[in-house]
Write a protein that holds these residues in place. Sequence first.
Motif, mmCIF file in Angstrom:
data_model
loop_
_atom_site.group_PDB
_atom_site.id
_atom_site.type_symbol
_atom_site.label_atom_id
_atom_site.label_comp_id
_atom_site.label_asym_id
_atom_site.label_seq_id
_atom_site.Cartn_x
_atom_site.Cartn_y
_atom_site.Cartn_z
ATOM 1 N N SER A 92 0.827 -1.198 0.000
ATOM 2 C CA SER A 92 0.000 0.000 0.000
ATOM 3 C C SER A 92 0.867 1.257 0.000
ATOM 4 C CB SER A 92 -0.932 -0.008 1.218
ATOM 5 O OG SER A 92 -1.682 1.184 1.291
ATOM 6 N N PHE A 93 1.930 1.245 0.783
ATOM 7 C CA PHE A 93 2.830 2.404 0.848
ATOM 8 C C PHE A 93 3.513 2.636 -0.496
ATOM 9 C CE2 PHE A 93 7.219 3.903 1.447
ATOM 10 C CZ PHE A 93 6.964 5.163 1.982
ATOM 11 N N LEU A 94 4.044 1.583 -1.087
ATOM 12 C CA LEU A 94 4.736 1.733 -2.366
ATOM 13 C C LEU A 94 3.789 2.211 -3.470
ATOM 14 C CD1 LEU A 94 7.007 -1.452 -2.315
ATOM 15 C CD2 LEU A 94 7.700 0.938 -1.987
ATOM 16 N N LYS A 95 2.559 1.714 -3.434
ATOM 17 C CA LYS A 95 1.578 2.142 -4.433
ATOM 18 C C LYS A 95 1.261 3.618 -4.281
ATOM 19 C CE LYS A 95 -3.053 1.106 -6.201
ATOM 20 N NZ LYS A 95 -4.266 0.251 -6.060
ATOM 21 N N GLU A 96 1.117 4.060 -3.033
ATOM 22 C CA GLU A 96 0.805 5.472 -2.774
ATOM 23 C C GLU A 96 1.949 6.373 -3.208
ATOM 24 O OE1 GLU A 96 0.006 8.168 1.204
ATOM 25 O OE2 GLU A 96 -1.014 6.233 1.049
ATOM 26 N N MET A 97 3.163 5.980 -2.921
ATOM 27 C CA MET A 97 4.325 6.804 -3.254
ATOM 28 C C MET A 97 4.607 6.830 -4.760
ATOM 29 S SD MET A 97 5.454 8.219 -0.464
ATOM 30 C CE MET A 97 3.736 8.347 0.040
ATOM 31 N N SER A 98 4.239 5.755 -5.455
ATOM 32 C CA SER A 98 4.558 5.657 -6.884
ATOM 33 C C SER A 98 3.760 6.624 -7.746
ATOM 34 C CB SER A 98 4.333 4.221 -7.378
ATOM 35 O OG SER A 98 2.960 3.858 -7.266
ATOM 36 N N ASP A 99 2.840 7.376 -7.134
ATOM 37 C CA ASP A 99 2.111 8.405 -7.885
ATOM 38 C C ASP A 99 3.058 9.484 -8.392
ATOM 39 O OD1 ASP A 99 -0.258 7.110 -7.491
ATOM 40 O OD2 ASP A 99 -0.884 8.322 -5.773
ATOM 41 N N ASN A 100 4.215 9.622 -7.720
ATOM 42 C CA ASN A 100 5.239 10.565 -8.173
ATOM 43 C C ASN A 100 6.152 9.849 -9.163
ATOM 44 O OD1 ASN A 100 7.711 12.117 -8.354
ATOM 45 N ND2 ASN A 100 7.022 13.247 -6.543
ATOM 46 N N ALA A 101 6.258 10.410 -10.368
ATOM 47 C CA ALA A 101 7.023 9.757 -11.440
ATOM 48 C C ALA A 101 8.482 9.553 -11.067
ATOM 49 C CB ALA A 101 6.928 10.590 -12.715
ATOM 50 N N ALA A 102 9.009 10.394 -10.155
ATOM 51 C CA ALA A 102 10.427 10.301 -9.781
ATOM 52 C C ALA A 102 10.671 9.291 -8.671
ATOM 53 C CB ALA A 102 10.939 11.675 -9.343
ATOM 54 N N TRP A 103 9.606 8.655 -8.173
ATOM 55 C CA TRP A 103 9.739 7.755 -7.017
ATOM 56 C C TRP A 103 10.728 6.614 -7.268
ATOM 57 C CZ3 TRP A 103 9.268 7.362 -2.069
ATOM 58 C CH2 TRP A 103 9.189 6.109 -1.464
ATOM 59 N N ASN A 104 10.675 6.025 -8.457
ATOM 60 C CA ASN A 104 11.539 4.881 -8.759
ATOM 61 C C ASN A 104 13.015 5.252 -8.855
ATOM 62 O OD1 ASN A 104 9.507 2.910 -8.806
ATOM 63 N ND2 ASN A 104 8.957 3.444 -10.910
ATOM 64 N N ASN A 105 13.314 6.560 -8.803
ATOM 65 C CA ASN A 105 14.710 7.002 -8.837
ATOM 66 C C ASN A 105 15.283 7.204 -7.437
ATOM 67 O OD1 ASN A 105 14.871 7.092 -11.692
ATOM 68 N ND2 ASN A 105 13.850 9.094 -11.704
ATOM 69 N N VAL A 106 14.444 7.043 -6.407
ATOM 70 C CA VAL A 106 14.924 7.168 -5.031
ATOM 71 C C VAL A 106 15.860 5.998 -4.738
ATOM 72 C CG1 VAL A 106 14.224 7.106 -2.595
ATOM 73 C CG2 VAL A 106 12.876 8.412 -4.263
ATOM 74 N N ASP A 107 16.995 6.292 -4.120
ATOM 75 C CA ASP A 107 18.016 5.263 -3.873
ATOM 76 C C ASP A 107 17.460 4.052 -3.130
ATOM 77 O OD1 ASP A 107 19.967 6.640 -5.170
ATOM 78 O OD2 ASP A 107 20.966 7.392 -3.370
ATOM 79 N N ALA A 108 16.641 4.290 -2.097
ATOM 80 C CA ALA A 108 16.096 3.183 -1.309
ATOM 81 C C ALA A 108 15.262 2.247 -2.172
ATOM 82 C CB ALA A 108 15.249 3.726 -0.160
ATOM 83 N N VAL A 109 14.537 2.804 -3.138
ATOM 84 C CA VAL A 109 13.697 2.003 -4.030
ATOM 85 C C VAL A 109 14.566 1.256 -5.037
ATOM 86 C CG1 VAL A 109 11.834 2.065 -5.720
ATOM 87 C CG2 VAL A 109 11.777 3.600 -3.749
ATOM 88 N N LYS A 110 15.526 1.942 -5.617
ATOM 89 C CA LYS A 110 16.401 1.321 -6.618
ATOM 90 C C LYS A 110 17.217 0.166 -6.023
ATOM 91 C CE LYS A 110 18.578 5.028 -7.991
ATOM 92 N NZ LYS A 110 19.512 5.877 -8.777
#
Length: 311
Positions: free
Chosen positions: A259-277
């Motif tokens: 649920s958290f990842l889905k909510e945050m992924s609304d921002n196109a730049a989210w997948n570029n965050v180091d923790a996510v990568k």
Amino acid sequence: MRNRLSLLAAILAIVISCCACGNTSTTAESGNTFSIQDFTGRELSFGHAPQRIVALGNGEADIIYALGGNLVGRPTSELPESLAGLQNVKQIGTAHEVDLEQITLLRPDVVLGNNPMNTKDIPTIEGIGSKMLLTSANSVQEITQQIVLFGKLLQKDDRASELVEQINSQLAEYKSAVASNSPKVLLVYGAPGTFMAALPSSLGGNILELAGGVNIAADYPRLQSYPQYAQLSNERIVQANPQYIFIMTHGDAEQVKDSFLKEMSDNAAWNNVDAVKQGHVEILPNDLFGTNPGTRVMEALTLMRDQLSAN
């Protein structure tokens, strides 16, 4: 209606019982009376160390258990393995939702609650002939203060000092070993659809800093209803680019994470965050971070330090 009548009957039974006892026991114990002060500054007097204790939180239950106290009521929640010995103790709700009927039937000497959450419950608990002692656990230091206070309550000062010394000696070792290249971290508390950033004034935030992490939400404005937490800002998280994201929850771990990842992924730049990568978005154990871990607080600190040094 039936529950209300049951509660009234239980209260009446206690009143009748107390009247029948007269003043004999009070007089006999008056020479042993002692007073302690809870975290609100209220002074509570006892004729003897309480023999029947109700704890509204697992952390408080853990400390009383470690001190050898007698718990007749515990929180309605899943017990960590360390408290398996309390499995058959009556469940009495939580600090969020107190089961007054069950507590009344248990006739406790003292109820251990949370400040400020249970301040509103003081008149009700006192009305059934029990005392309410309020503490909080928003830092490792406050947990050691809880241990000292409960040690006084149970007249187990020496045992309390041993537990505090164990924590303080481990803390001293940690402080001398904290790395200089502290990673940036977002610490989240929540459930599906409701997430907050933990501030340094929260227990999780305090543990994070002691473990050597940098809390990216340290300057976020605190929430009025939950002052140890702040509203999440997707844009600010992306800008801060944390290397680790840790999630604390009472709920289903994987569901909360998704649920958290889905909510945050609304921002196109989210997948570029180091923790996510780097795949550094983790759920923390709820018995150590979803609630006050009591005497096990150094286990939480060790786990946090290990997480920050991984990979």
